[in-house]
Design an enzyme around this catalytic site. Structure first.
Site, PDB file in Angstrom:
ATOM      1  N   CYS A 133       0.840  -1.199   0.000  1.00 41.51           N
ATOM      2  CA  CYS A 133       0.000   0.000   0.000  1.00 41.51           C
ATOM      3  C   CYS A 133       0.878   1.252   0.000  1.00 41.51           C
ATOM      4  O   CYS A 133       1.484   1.582   1.028  1.00 41.51           O
ATOM      5  CB  CYS A 133      -0.927  -0.012   1.217  1.00 41.51           C
ATOM      6  SG  CYS A 133      -1.922   1.474   1.357  1.00 41.51           S
ATOM      7  N   CYS A 136      -0.408   4.085   2.280  1.00 46.28           N
ATOM      8  CA  CYS A 136      -0.175   3.822   3.705  1.00 46.28           C
ATOM      9  C   CYS A 136       1.301   4.002   4.059  1.00 46.28           C
ATOM     10  O   CYS A 136       1.626   4.588   5.091  1.00 46.28           O
ATOM     11  CB  CYS A 136      -0.555   2.390   4.080  1.00 46.28           C
ATOM     12  SG  CYS A 136      -2.083   1.793   3.366  1.00 46.28           S
ATOM     13  N   ASP A 137       2.185   3.464   3.239  1.00 47.63           N
ATOM     14  CA  ASP A 137       3.577   3.313   3.663  1.00 47.63           C
ATOM     15  C   ASP A 137       4.601   4.127   2.868  1.00 47.63           C
ATOM     16  O   ASP A 137       5.761   4.190   3.269  1.00 47.63           O
ATOM     17  CB  ASP A 137       3.965   1.825   3.614  1.00 47.63           C
ATOM     18  CG  ASP A 137       3.117   0.996   4.582  1.00 47.63           C
ATOM     19  OD1 ASP A 137       2.755   1.545   5.642  1.00 47.63           O
ATOM     20  OD2 ASP A 137       2.811  -0.165   4.283  1.00 47.63           O
TER      21      ASP A 137
END
Ligand code: NAP
Length: 311
Positions: A133, A136-137
């Site tokens: 992701c 997200c990251d």
């Protein structure tokens, strides 16, 4: 026969949020989850982008508090695996491995999952440099090298996004031609921060606590290449985008779907009255905790309205 007001299938952020709202509205609610509560977010060690979360927040700590809240509102929970559903009648039937449950309404919160790359070291480095992701990251890889595995729309689109943070992004694809839309490919080819390693598969990820190296194989000539982290950085990121699948097999042919994702209206209603879908299993444009919990809240409130109208 016990008939619940509501059964929620899945206890990730979307299902738990639905549980909080349903419990607070005094609906007789059951959550069915086959594993631990939390879903995909359990693998997230740091959540920076959930409003109100500072860097002390991890997936598990956020989920722990949600689970406590669900309990506080008196929601029932069982650990069981759904094997079949009958959604058409006024009373919905959820057949699980251990027992069969009945309810007037259902909220489906089964989630989705990234398809694993299938590389040696995948389990060890998930959340320790290996991610699925970029939203997200990505920010954790500021000024580091990043490798993206895959050649479809997701791989190319997310590689472009990752150039905002990374020193350099290299797309590793198993064929000579990318599968991604030509317009995306052109953008990626023009981007000076993106490189390509083609006809190549990732064989192994290596390292200690974090990723320190990886082994690639050229599938045309069998050549093996070892990539090591830049000594100044000590690590690099690997993102897998070889497909993402909603866990919706149980609903195929029963609910309207697109590419496996359940289609809902903005109130989370599916094509069957009394059946709602929330979170990553639903067709939507952004799959994040913040949108999952919003879906859950909306569905629970709509459930309450549906039950009032049925009464
Ligand atoms: P996808 O289109 O199925 O592409 C998966 C990619 O991963 C392919 O390039 C495939 O290689 C490769 N791959 C599969 N298994 C692999 C493995 N084990 N090891 C290495 N590589 C592997 O998946 P996606 O990119 O996630 O897209 C899914 C759907 O969402 C598509 O319909 C896509 O169009 C859509 N989508 C659209 C957008 C957009 O419109 N902007 C953005 C994201 C996704 P091969 O090419 O050799 O098969």
């Amino acid at each position: 026969m016990k008939i619940f007001d509501l059964i929620i299938i899945g206890a990730g952020p979307a299902g738990l949020s639905a549980g909080i709202y349903a419990g607070r509205a005094m609906l007789d609610t059951l959550i069915i989850e086959k594993d631990l509560e939390g879903g995909q977010i359990l693998q997230t060690s740091e959540i920076e982008n959930y409003p109100g979360s500072l860097d002390i927040e991890s997936g598990p700590t956020l989920i722990d508090r949600m689970v406590e809240q669900v309990k506080k509102f008196g929601v029932n929970k069982v650990t069981d695996t759904v094997v079949d559903v009958s959604l058409d009648g006024e009373i919905k039937v959820i057949k699980c491995e251990k027992e069969t449950y009945h309810a007037k309404t259902i909220i489906i919160a089964g989630g989705a999952a990234a398809v694993p790359i299938g590389v040696e070291g995948e389990d060890k480095f998930r959340g320790r440099g290996l991610s699925y992701c970029a939203t997200c990251d990505g920010p954790f890889f500021r000024n580091l090298n990043v490798y993206v595995v895959g050649g479809g729309d997701s791989a190319v689109q997310e590689a472009i996004y990752l150039t905002r943070f990374a020193k350099k992004v290299t797309i590793i694809h198993r064929r000579q031609e990318l599968r991604a839309a030509k317009s995306l490919q052109e953008k990626a080819f023009k981007n000076e921060k993106i490189d390509f390693i083609l006809d190549t598969v990732l064989k192994k990820i290596t390292g200690g606590d974090v990723i320190e190296g990886m082994i690639l194989e050229n599938i045309k000539n069998g050549n093996i290449t070892e990539i090591k982290a830049d000594p100044d950085d000590g690590t690099f990121g690997v993102f897998g985008f070889v497909g993402y699948k909603p866990k919706s097999d149980l609903y195929t042919g029963k609910l309207s779907t697109e590419n496996g994702y359940i289609i809902t209206d903005e109130d989370m209603r599916t094509n069957i009255p009394g059946v709602f879908a929330v979170g990553d299993i639903r067709k939507k444009s952004l799959r994040q905790v913040v949108t999952a919990v919003a879906d859950g809240a909306i569905a629970a409130v709509q459930t309450e309205k549906y039950l009032e109208e049925m009464a």
